[in-house]
Motif scaffolding. Structure first.
Motif, PDB file in Angstrom:
ATOM      1  N   MET A   1      89.517 -21.891 -50.472  1.00  0.00           N
ATOM      2  CA  MET A   1      89.937 -23.060 -49.725  1.00  0.00           C
ATOM      3  C   MET A   1      91.446 -22.974 -49.502  1.00  0.00           C
ATOM      4  SD  MET A   1      89.371 -26.998 -50.743  1.00  0.00           S
ATOM      5  CE  MET A   1      90.911 -27.776 -51.085  1.00  0.00           C
ATOM      6  N   THR A   2      91.855 -23.227 -48.299  1.00  0.00           N
ATOM      7  CA  THR A   2      93.289 -23.218 -47.990  1.00  0.00           C
ATOM      8  C   THR A   2      93.740 -24.625 -47.629  1.00  0.00           C
ATOM      9  OG1 THR A   2      92.849 -22.719 -45.675  1.00  0.00           O
ATOM     10  CG2 THR A   2      93.187 -20.835 -47.148  1.00  0.00           C
ATOM     11  N   VAL A   3      95.001 -24.858 -47.826  1.00  0.00           N
ATOM     12  CA  VAL A   3      95.583 -26.157 -47.503  1.00  0.00           C
ATOM     13  C   VAL A   3      96.260 -26.039 -46.148  1.00  0.00           C
ATOM     14  CG1 VAL A   3      97.261 -27.881 -48.214  1.00  0.00           C
ATOM     15  CG2 VAL A   3      95.924 -26.674 -49.930  1.00  0.00           C
ATOM     16  N   GLY A   4      95.837 -26.892 -45.227  1.00  0.00           N
ATOM     17  CA  GLY A   4      96.405 -26.861 -43.895  1.00  0.00           C
ATOM     18  C   GLY A   4      97.731 -27.600 -43.814  1.00  0.00           C
ATOM     19  N   TYR A   7      97.688 -31.527 -44.491  1.00  0.00           N
ATOM     20  CA  TYR A   7      97.118 -31.979 -45.769  1.00  0.00           C
ATOM     21  C   TYR A   7      97.811 -33.236 -46.265  1.00  0.00           C
ATOM     22  CZ  TYR A   7      96.253 -32.150 -50.780  1.00  0.00           C
ATOM     23  OH  TYR A   7      95.952 -32.565 -52.038  1.00  0.00           O
TER      24      TYR A   7
END
Length: 78
Positions: A1-4, A7
């Motif tokens: 999961m990546t943080v955009g 966020y």
């Protein structure tokens, strides 16, 4: 999961209600209880002239014997 990038825009402010109660009520209460037990143990050790470890071991043994007696009593009744 990546943080955009957005966020922080979507993130709610502050912790959830259960986490807030846990962090402000439950944890401090348990810490105060542990501190009180530690102080009581230290005072009892000084008064009785025994090391705290001996008192903890004795109390643990007494609780174990009590539970074993209750368990045996429960087995006799059934």
């Amino acid at each position: 999961m990546t943080v955009g990038r957005d966020y922080m825009l979507k993130k709610t402010t502050g912790p959830s209600a259960p986490k807030y109660v846990f962090d402000t009520k439950v944890v401090p209460g348990l810490v105060n209880l542990a501190g009180g037990v530690e102080v009581a143990l230290d005072r009892a050790a000084v008064r009785l002239g025994q090391r705290p470890a001996v008192l903890v071991a004795g109390a643990g043994g007494a609780v174990t014997l009590l539970l074993a007696g209750l368990w045996r009593l429960g087995l006799r009744r059934s």
